[in-house]
Design a protein around this motif. Sequence first.
Motif, PDB file in Angstrom:
ATOM      1  N   TYR A  29      10.564  -0.896   7.853  1.00 56.94           N
ATOM      2  CA  TYR A  29      10.298  -2.165   8.522  1.00 56.94           C
ATOM      3  C   TYR A  29       9.074  -2.917   8.004  1.00 56.94           C
ATOM      4  CZ  TYR A  29      13.880  -0.951  12.010  1.00 56.94           C
ATOM      5  OH  TYR A  29      15.049  -0.620  12.647  1.00 56.94           O
ATOM      6  N   PRO A  30       7.971  -2.231   7.712  1.00 55.77           N
ATOM      7  CA  PRO A  30       6.799  -3.001   7.240  1.00 55.77           C
ATOM      8  C   PRO A  30       7.088  -3.769   5.961  1.00 55.77           C
ATOM      9  CG  PRO A  30       6.164  -0.747   7.753  1.00 55.77           C
ATOM     10  CD  PRO A  30       7.654  -0.798   7.854  1.00 55.77           C
ATOM     11  N   ALA A  31       8.052  -3.279   5.171  1.00 48.91           N
ATOM     12  CA  ALA A  31       8.332  -3.948   3.900  1.00 48.91           C
ATOM     13  C   ALA A  31       9.430  -4.991   4.034  1.00 48.91           C
ATOM     14  CB  ALA A  31       8.736  -2.915   2.852  1.00 48.91           C
ATOM     15  N   CYS A  32      10.106  -5.034   5.177  1.00 47.81           N
ATOM     16  CA  CYS A  32      11.313  -5.855   5.295  1.00 47.81           C
ATOM     17  C   CYS A  32      11.063  -7.349   5.221  1.00 47.81           C
ATOM     18  CB  CYS A  32      12.050  -5.522   6.594  1.00 47.81           C
ATOM     19  SG  CYS A  32      12.950  -3.970   6.495  1.00 47.81           S
ATOM     20  N   ALA A  33       9.932  -7.783   5.738  1.00 46.09           N
ATOM     21  CA  ALA A  33       9.709  -9.227   5.798  1.00 46.09           C
ATOM     22  C   ALA A  33       9.654  -9.848   4.408  1.00 46.09           C
ATOM     23  CB  ALA A  33       8.426  -9.521   6.551  1.00 46.09           C
ATOM     24  N   ASN A  34       9.253  -9.063   3.409  1.00 43.35           N
ATOM     25  CA  ASN A  34       9.151  -9.591   2.049  1.00 43.35           C
ATOM     26  C   ASN A  34      10.397  -9.395   1.217  1.00 43.35           C
ATOM     27  OD1 ASN A  34       6.543 -10.403   2.372  1.00 43.35           O
ATOM     28  ND2 ASN A  34       5.677  -8.461   1.658  1.00 43.35           N
ATOM     29  N   LEU A  35      11.370  -8.671   1.771  1.00 45.08           N
ATOM     30  CA  LEU A  35      12.538  -8.332   0.959  1.00 45.08           C
ATOM     31  C   LEU A  35      13.421  -9.525   0.684  1.00 45.08           C
ATOM     32  CD1 LEU A  35      13.864  -4.909   2.282  1.00 45.08           C
ATOM     33  CD2 LEU A  35      12.523  -5.392   0.249  1.00 45.08           C
ATOM     34  N   THR A  36      13.808  -9.676  -0.599  1.00 42.10           N
ATOM     35  CA  THR A  36      14.775 -10.708  -0.940  1.00 42.10           C
ATOM     36  C   THR A  36      16.110 -10.098  -1.360  1.00 42.10           C
ATOM     37  OG1 THR A  36      13.917 -10.790  -3.188  1.00 42.10           O
ATOM     38  CG2 THR A  36      13.048 -12.410  -1.642  1.00 42.10           C
ATOM     39  N   LEU A  94       5.178   8.856  -4.313  1.00 47.37           N
ATOM     40  CA  LEU A  94       5.313   7.914  -5.421  1.00 47.37           C
ATOM     41  C   LEU A  94       4.781   6.537  -5.024  1.00 47.37           C
ATOM     42  CD1 LEU A  94       8.873   8.923  -6.670  1.00 47.37           C
ATOM     43  CD2 LEU A  94       6.689   9.497  -7.727  1.00 47.37           C
ATOM     44  N   LEU A  95       5.075   6.133  -3.814  1.00 48.07           N
ATOM     45  CA  LEU A  95       4.612   4.813  -3.370  1.00 48.07           C
ATOM     46  C   LEU A  95       3.094   4.745  -3.311  1.00 48.07           C
ATOM     47  CD1 LEU A  95       7.026   3.642  -0.526  1.00 48.07           C
ATOM     48  CD2 LEU A  95       6.841   2.800  -2.856  1.00 48.07           C
ATOM     49  N   LEU A  96       2.492   5.867  -2.940  1.00 51.62           N
ATOM     50  CA  LEU A  96       1.033   5.878  -2.877  1.00 51.62           C
ATOM     51  C   LEU A  96       0.434   5.721  -4.268  1.00 51.62           C
ATOM     52  CD1 LEU A  96       0.487   8.639  -0.163  1.00 51.62           C
ATOM     53  CD2 LEU A  96       0.125   6.172   0.043  1.00 51.62           C
ATOM     54  N   LYS A  97       1.156   6.220  -5.275  1.00 52.72           N
ATOM     55  CA  LYS A  97       0.655   6.083  -6.643  1.00 52.72           C
ATOM     56  C   LYS A  97       0.981   4.705  -7.217  1.00 52.72           C
ATOM     57  CE  LYS A  97      -0.584  10.440  -8.107  1.00 52.72           C
ATOM     58  NZ  LYS A  97      -0.505  11.151  -6.908  1.00 52.72           N
ATOM     59  N   ALA A  98       2.014   4.054  -6.706  1.00 55.21           N
ATOM     60  CA  ALA A  98       2.448   2.779  -7.289  1.00 55.21           C
ATOM     61  C   ALA A  98       2.703   1.731  -6.216  1.00 55.21           C
ATOM     62  CB  ALA A  98       3.712   2.995  -8.119  1.00 55.21           C
ATOM     63  N   PRO A  99       1.669   1.306  -5.532  1.00 57.73           N
ATOM     64  CA  PRO A  99       1.856   0.336  -4.462  1.00 57.73           C
ATOM     65  C   PRO A  99       2.214  -1.054  -4.975  1.00 57.73           C
ATOM     66  CG  PRO A  99      -0.480   0.785  -4.784  1.00 57.73           C
ATOM     67  CD  PRO A  99       0.254   1.722  -5.678  1.00 57.73           C
ATOM     68  N   LEU A 134       4.733   7.467   5.632  1.00 62.29           N
ATOM     69  CA  LEU A 134       5.618   6.690   4.762  1.00 62.29           C
ATOM     70  C   LEU A 134       5.635   5.235   5.181  1.00 62.29           C
ATOM     71  CD1 LEU A 134       7.555   6.487   2.450  1.00 62.29           C
ATOM     72  CD2 LEU A 134       9.371   7.381   3.890  1.00 62.29           C
ATOM     73  N   GLU A 135       5.616   5.034   6.487  1.00 64.88           N
ATOM     74  CA  GLU A 135       5.595   3.650   6.974  1.00 64.88           C
ATOM     75  C   GLU A 135       4.344   2.943   6.479  1.00 64.88           C
ATOM     76  OE1 GLU A 135       6.790   3.697  11.105  1.00 64.88           O
ATOM     77  OE2 GLU A 135       6.236   1.559  11.250  1.00 64.88           O
ATOM     78  N   THR A 136       3.232   3.645   6.510  1.00 68.03           N
ATOM     79  CA  THR A 136       1.983   3.070   6.003  1.00 68.03           C
ATOM     80  C   THR A 136       2.101   2.770   4.518  1.00 68.03           C
ATOM     81  OG1 THR A 136       0.823   4.436   7.604  1.00 68.03           O
ATOM     82  CG2 THR A 136      -0.500   3.392   5.884  1.00 68.03           C
ATOM     83  N   ALA A 137       2.704   3.699   3.785  1.00 68.46           N
ATOM     84  CA  ALA A 137       2.857   3.489   2.336  1.00 68.46           C
ATOM     85  C   ALA A 137       3.665   2.229   2.062  1.00 68.46           C
ATOM     86  CB  ALA A 137       3.530   4.704   1.695  1.00 68.46           C
ATOM     87  N   PHE A 138       4.726   2.022   2.848  1.00 63.72           N
ATOM     88  CA  PHE A 138       5.541   0.818   2.663  1.00 63.72           C
ATOM     89  C   PHE A 138       4.756  -0.439   2.999  1.00 63.72           C
ATOM     90  CE2 PHE A 138       9.651   1.417   1.053  1.00 63.72           C
ATOM     91  CZ  PHE A 138      10.130   2.653   1.451  1.00 63.72           C
ATOM     92  N   SER A 139       3.894  -0.329   3.994  1.00 66.52           N
ATOM     93  CA  SER A 139       3.170  -1.539   4.389  1.00 66.52           C
ATOM     94  C   SER A 139       2.168  -1.945   3.314  1.00 66.52           C
ATOM     95  CB  SER A 139       2.463  -1.321   5.724  1.00 66.52           C
ATOM     96  OG  SER A 139       1.446  -0.362   5.565  1.00 66.52           O
ATOM     97  N   ARG A 140       1.798  -0.990   2.451  1.00 69.27           N
ATOM     98  CA  ARG A 140       0.848  -1.327   1.387  1.00 69.27           C
ATOM     99  C   ARG A 140       1.523  -1.948   0.175  1.00 69.27           C
ATOM    100  NH1 ARG A 140      -1.804   3.721  -0.206  1.00 69.27           N
ATOM    101  NH2 ARG A 140      -3.151   2.415  -1.458  1.00 69.27           N
TER     102      ARG A 140
END
Lengths: 583, 194
Positions: free
Chosen positions: A298-305, A244-249, A270-276
Amino acid sequence: MDPVRKRGKNLSKSLDSTQPASFPDEVLEQVFSVLKSRKDRSSVSLVCKVWYNAERWSRRKVFIGNCYSVSPEILVRRFPNIRSVTLKGKPRFSDFSLVPHDWGADIHSWLDVFAEFYPFLEELRLKRMVVTDRSLEFLAKSFSGFKALSLLSCDGFSTDGLKAIATHCKNLTELDIQENDIDDLGGEWLSCFPETFVSLEVLNFASLHSDVTFDALERLVDRCKALRVLKVNMHIYLEQIKKLLLKAPGLTELGTGSFLQLLPRQSAELETAFSRCKNLHTISGLWELSSFYLPVLYPACANLTYLNLSYATLQSDELAKLLSNCSNLRRLWVLDTVKDEGLEAVGSSCPLLEELRVFPADPFDHIMVQGVTESGFVAVSNGCRKLHYVLYFCRQMSNVAVATVVKNCPDFTHFRLCIMNPGQPDYMTNEPLDEAFGAVVKTCNKLQRLAISGLLTDRAFEYIGKYAKNLEILSVAFAGSSDLGMEAVIEGCPKLRKLEIRDSPFGNAALLYNLNKYESMRSLWMSACNVTMNGCRVLAKLMPRLNVEVMKDEGSGNGADKLYVYRSVAGPRRDAPPFVLTL
Amino acid sequence: MESIRIEETGLNLEATELRLGLPGRDKIEKETISSFNKNKRAAPKSAEDDESKANDDIKHHHHEAAPAAKAQVIGWPPIRSYRKNNFAPKKAEAEYGNYVKVSMDGAPYLRKIDLKVYNGYTDLLKALENMFKLSIGEYSEREGYKGSEHAPTYEDKDGDLMLVGDVPWDMFMSTCKRLRIMKGSEARGLGCAV
């Protein structure tokens, strides 16, 4: 331009030689159309009749905090051009099983009127209302431009109703189904979105139980290019989330399903998908968590609010590791399985935190006392000085700890502390926790919402009445010593809108202390207190514009076991069930 | 609560009555549970040290007075029914390790390892290699652990003998009942494509 209803000419006031020059009404309406805030609109409508009319014709959104305070007929008469309606129904304590099932707040009578007067209705947001499948089908078929449906804490419908929505709402942008008590008859509803349907922007079915056809979901996500919020249920696993993430980055909010079952090579993917996902700022879900897989986030964590881990049984070290990547966090919801050590990690990793909610993993467990204590609370306040919203369930607290917390964080607007054993004192001194809440109201001048617990005497209420001048919502349980407590609050809190009290020794004297107060409030709830039927009757008699409703328990004699008082321009309810006595 | 119930037309004297003891005490003794005795903390925190020792006596006295258990109060703690009904956390697993026996063909005795301490298959296999002084090699879906005299297998919930590495790690952790390191011809048979 939207098709809007036009006013009749006789209402227009153009330049008149006896009046000072004024704007034509259409211009005023245009000006007012930029007003979004409810308070502003309210003020504007009180200026003069011309402005009142311009405001009512230009309003597109209406918020009704108590569905029985006004009737649909009155609503449509005043506001002819509404596109978006938000309605709240049952009293809040119905969330905790204190209100019988057939109490009311059925949306259907509203929909009947809307179908006639608001054919262009686009949005409906309901909280604590009864919604049936029949109503959902009626909604889906009556409003061709319908866009957004949000149901929170509602009941009465099943997934069949969702089928109707998916089938008929061709322009749907939002379907947000949250924490409702519904009959989950299967996941076929999701497959009812036609292949030509592409407009969805928000889809939240996290709280539904049954399996949807993943294929249908994947295709839906693929063709809805504007999708920004996707929250799936626990039947979706990590491998599917990856697809799903690959379809909706471009997602801004993701609710994962079960955080389980990933083969090693899939982990990396999946980690790559999150980083995108550069726009992802909110993650929730994580049902059935295997913390082993948390690193994929983790790749997505820095942007999480906003991180909602309130359904994930995380241990302290697991949370600490995760949070060390989340320095931008503003809102965090967790379970108390993270314990005080986990909260220490919150304090040290998330300096920008504004909101913290700690839920109990095992609220009814008397034997193994786990969870968080006052020290976790203090630890968070030490590190997160911008904290202004807290909901904290714990099993021990002290006056000193709370005083420290508010000293560190004086900007609290919402302070909801739930010590889970009713009437429990300061665990160190064995004294009441009056001073704790005293410190809160003295220090936090911006306090709007307060929920108190623990052993409390009238003194706590005196503090509240004396200092909490901005308080709007107060929740009381198992607290107070006498009528003086409630009276202090009624007298001292000018902005009080909602007062909900259970199991506290307040009686008729307190109830009748200042009758006019209730007309400036949305509602008062008192259950298992000391008010009697006579006291309620006196209130009803002296204040005819209030609805005074009582539900009695069996064999309770003169006691008014559950009292609900609210102001209304619609008069007494016409749909009250037999167990709701309108006085 | 009966003691402070208000008369309908009376003066409500009891509410203003001077009493000894903490306010609301009657109510507390009927309704609350004391969980203090279960809250023993190994090291009382910093500044409160002295006070807490002095208060221990008081706390203890109150324990005796409070009832041992309480009936569940409706709607308390205030948790939405959705959260209450749909959530059953796994408690025990979190506290204790996940120990399984490891046997190696030909070895005189078995070992025991805690699956929880490993970060995945690579970690686990390295540990087994160290423990038994052997080499297992790399996993491949097609060929199992080729190039090695040994094959790591496990017995799952259904009692079947499975090759380690085929399923996701967390699934392996929850279904693995015991490990067995096979060797020699038997091992080769398991690893080869048929």
